[in-house]
Write a protein that holds these residues in place. Structure first.
Motif, PDB file in Angstrom:
ATOM      1  N   ILE A 121       0.853  -1.208   0.000  1.00  0.00           N
ATOM      2  CA  ILE A 121       0.000   0.000   0.000  1.00  0.00           C
ATOM      3  C   ILE A 121       0.881   1.249   0.000  1.00  0.00           C
ATOM      4  CG2 ILE A 121      -1.895   1.244   1.155  1.00  0.00           C
ATOM      5  CD1 ILE A 121      -2.718  -1.410   2.437  1.00  0.00           C
ATOM      6  N   CYS A 125      -7.119   2.527  -7.226  1.00  0.00           N
ATOM      7  CA  CYS A 125      -6.304   2.189  -6.042  1.00  0.00           C
ATOM      8  C   CYS A 125      -6.430   0.701  -5.711  1.00  0.00           C
ATOM      9  CB  CYS A 125      -6.749   2.990  -4.825  1.00  0.00           C
ATOM     10  SG  CYS A 125      -6.215   4.691  -4.832  1.00  0.00           S
ATOM     11  N   ILE A 137      -6.658   8.708  -0.353  1.00  0.00           N
ATOM     12  CA  ILE A 137      -7.264   7.423   0.019  1.00  0.00           C
ATOM     13  C   ILE A 137      -6.217   6.492   0.631  1.00  0.00           C
ATOM     14  CG2 ILE A 137      -8.370   5.315  -0.899  1.00  0.00           C
ATOM     15  CD1 ILE A 137      -9.577   7.142  -3.138  1.00  0.00           C
ATOM     16  N   LEU A 138      -5.027   6.453   0.018  1.00  0.00           N
ATOM     17  CA  LEU A 138      -3.994   5.493   0.420  1.00  0.00           C
ATOM     18  C   LEU A 138      -3.267   5.856   1.715  1.00  0.00           C
ATOM     19  CD1 LEU A 138      -2.506   4.838  -3.123  1.00  0.00           C
ATOM     20  CD2 LEU A 138      -3.721   3.163  -1.732  1.00  0.00           C
ATOM     21  N   ALA A 165      -5.030   4.417   4.715  1.00  0.00           N
ATOM     22  CA  ALA A 165      -4.964   2.955   4.555  1.00  0.00           C
ATOM     23  C   ALA A 165      -3.573   2.437   4.916  1.00  0.00           C
ATOM     24  CB  ALA A 165      -5.319   2.568   3.124  1.00  0.00           C
ATOM     25  N   THR A 166      -2.542   3.186   4.496  1.00  0.00           N
ATOM     26  CA  THR A 166      -1.156   2.813   4.812  1.00  0.00           C
ATOM     27  C   THR A 166      -0.910   2.869   6.314  1.00  0.00           C
ATOM     28  OG1 THR A 166      -0.425   3.736   2.697  1.00  0.00           O
ATOM     29  CG2 THR A 166       1.272   3.376   4.351  1.00  0.00           C
ATOM     30  N   LEU A 171      -3.045   2.734   8.767  1.00  0.00           N
ATOM     31  CA  LEU A 171      -3.856   1.771   9.524  1.00  0.00           C
ATOM     32  C   LEU A 171      -3.410   0.327   9.305  1.00  0.00           C
ATOM     33  CD1 LEU A 171      -7.441   3.254   8.963  1.00  0.00           C
ATOM     34  CD2 LEU A 171      -6.316   2.994  11.180  1.00  0.00           C
ATOM     35  N   MET A 172      -3.072   0.007   8.061  1.00  0.00           N
ATOM     36  CA  MET A 172      -2.825  -1.400   7.704  1.00  0.00           C
ATOM     37  C   MET A 172      -1.346  -1.793   7.652  1.00  0.00           C
ATOM     38  SD  MET A 172      -5.782  -1.592   4.784  1.00  0.00           S
ATOM     39  CE  MET A 172      -5.705  -3.345   4.443  1.00  0.00           C
TER      40      MET A 172
END
Length: 307
Positions: A41, A87, A202-203, A206-207, A209-210
């Protein structure tokens, strides 16, 4: 003399398109699988950040293509929806490279026409001629055979690769639906200019968190091996070059030439990846891949004839 110069220019463009496409694919594989940088990600976010900056420089500063402005808030939301699907496609593709060899991901990726036909039918009720649907049989059968004969088969990697292929097809169908009116159509360079920053937005969460503490880990890694910085910078610049050369090749050749070159590019990527990474391949796997490529070529021919 002019014709000769034009030919060499086209050859140079196609060579750049091949080199950047195959280069980013192989470098992604090296980073995510061989080098051990297990953050797909974050890697995608680096790509999109580079695409944002370089698109702005190419269009706004260098004026490589005229700047197309957004007409409305609705158009922006449509582009944001496309960016989300884009994405999903790129991240899933990068995740799959952690588990699968490039040769196999290329075989699965060749099934894009199948997913495009399915989404076009489901979302727009657009029916193709029966001959087009028949040509999709070897496309899917080839991947089934290749999967059975793949020595490095990994179920999660396969699901991710299939998801990436489906998302890529969904984006192309959505793009046709969402940006269909003349006032909303954007060329691929301008579309990337608006999509890439949305993708970064968006990323980023996400980066965080994940992929826990990915920035700290990357900085620590850079202190031990500065090459990772150059790998990421070069890889991100290549990701933009893929989009730029794709646009230029589309502009300077025909749609049919682009299809033929695209099919050949997949085969070239398979051969180069096997030579570099020396991943085991079976005769069954290669026959399956060849059947898929043959199906894609027949599909292109059938589409051309039924137009």
């Amino acid at each position: 003399m002019k014709a000769s110069t034009g030919q060499w220019f086209t050859i140079g463009l196609v060579s750049s398109w091949y080199t950047s496409n195959i280069g980013v694919l192989l470098l992604n594989k090296y980073l995510l699988s061989n080098y051990g940088f297990k953050y797909p990600i974050f890697l995608t976010m680096c790509h999109m950040t580079a695409c944002s900056l370089l698109s702005y420089i190419a269009i706004v500063w260098m004026k490589m293509v005229p700047l197309q402005t957004l007409r409305s808030r609705v158009q922006f939301f449509k582009i944001s929806a496309l960016s989300l699907v884009f994405c999903a496609s790129v991240v899933s593709g990068n995740v799959s490279l952690r588990y699968l060899p490039v040769s196999f991901t290329q075989a699965v990726g060749a099934t894009t026409p199948f997913f495009t036909a399915v989404f076009a039918y489901v979302m727009t009720m657009k029916r193709e001629a029966w001959l087009v649907y028949v040509t999709l049989i070897p496309v899917v059968t080839g991947v089934v055979i290749a999967s059975g004969g793949e020595p490095s088969f990994h179920l999660f990697g396969f699901i991710m690769c299939l998801g990436a292929t489906a998302a890529r097809a969904l984006k192309s169908v959505l793009q046709g639906i969402l940006l269909s009116s003349e006032g909303e159509k954007l060329n691929s360079m301008n579309l990337l200019l608006y999509m890439a920053p949305v993708a970064v937005v968006i990323l980023l969460p996400a980066t965080l968190l994940m992929e826990d503490n990915v920035v700290g880990i990357t900085i620590a890694l850079a202190r031990k091996d500065v090459n990772i910085v150059w790998y990421l910078l070069f890889n991100s610049a290549l990701a933009y070059l893929v989009n730029l050369t794709n646009f230029l090749v589309t502009k300077h050749t025909s749609a049919l030439t682009l299809q033929v070159l695209g099919n050949a590019k997949g085969a070239v990527a398979v051969v180069i990846s096997i030579l570099i990474f020396k991943n085991p391949v079976s005769v069954t796997g290669m026959l399956g891949y060849l059947l898929t490529v043959l199906g894609v070529i027949l599909y292109s021919e059938a589409k051309k004839r039924t137009k």
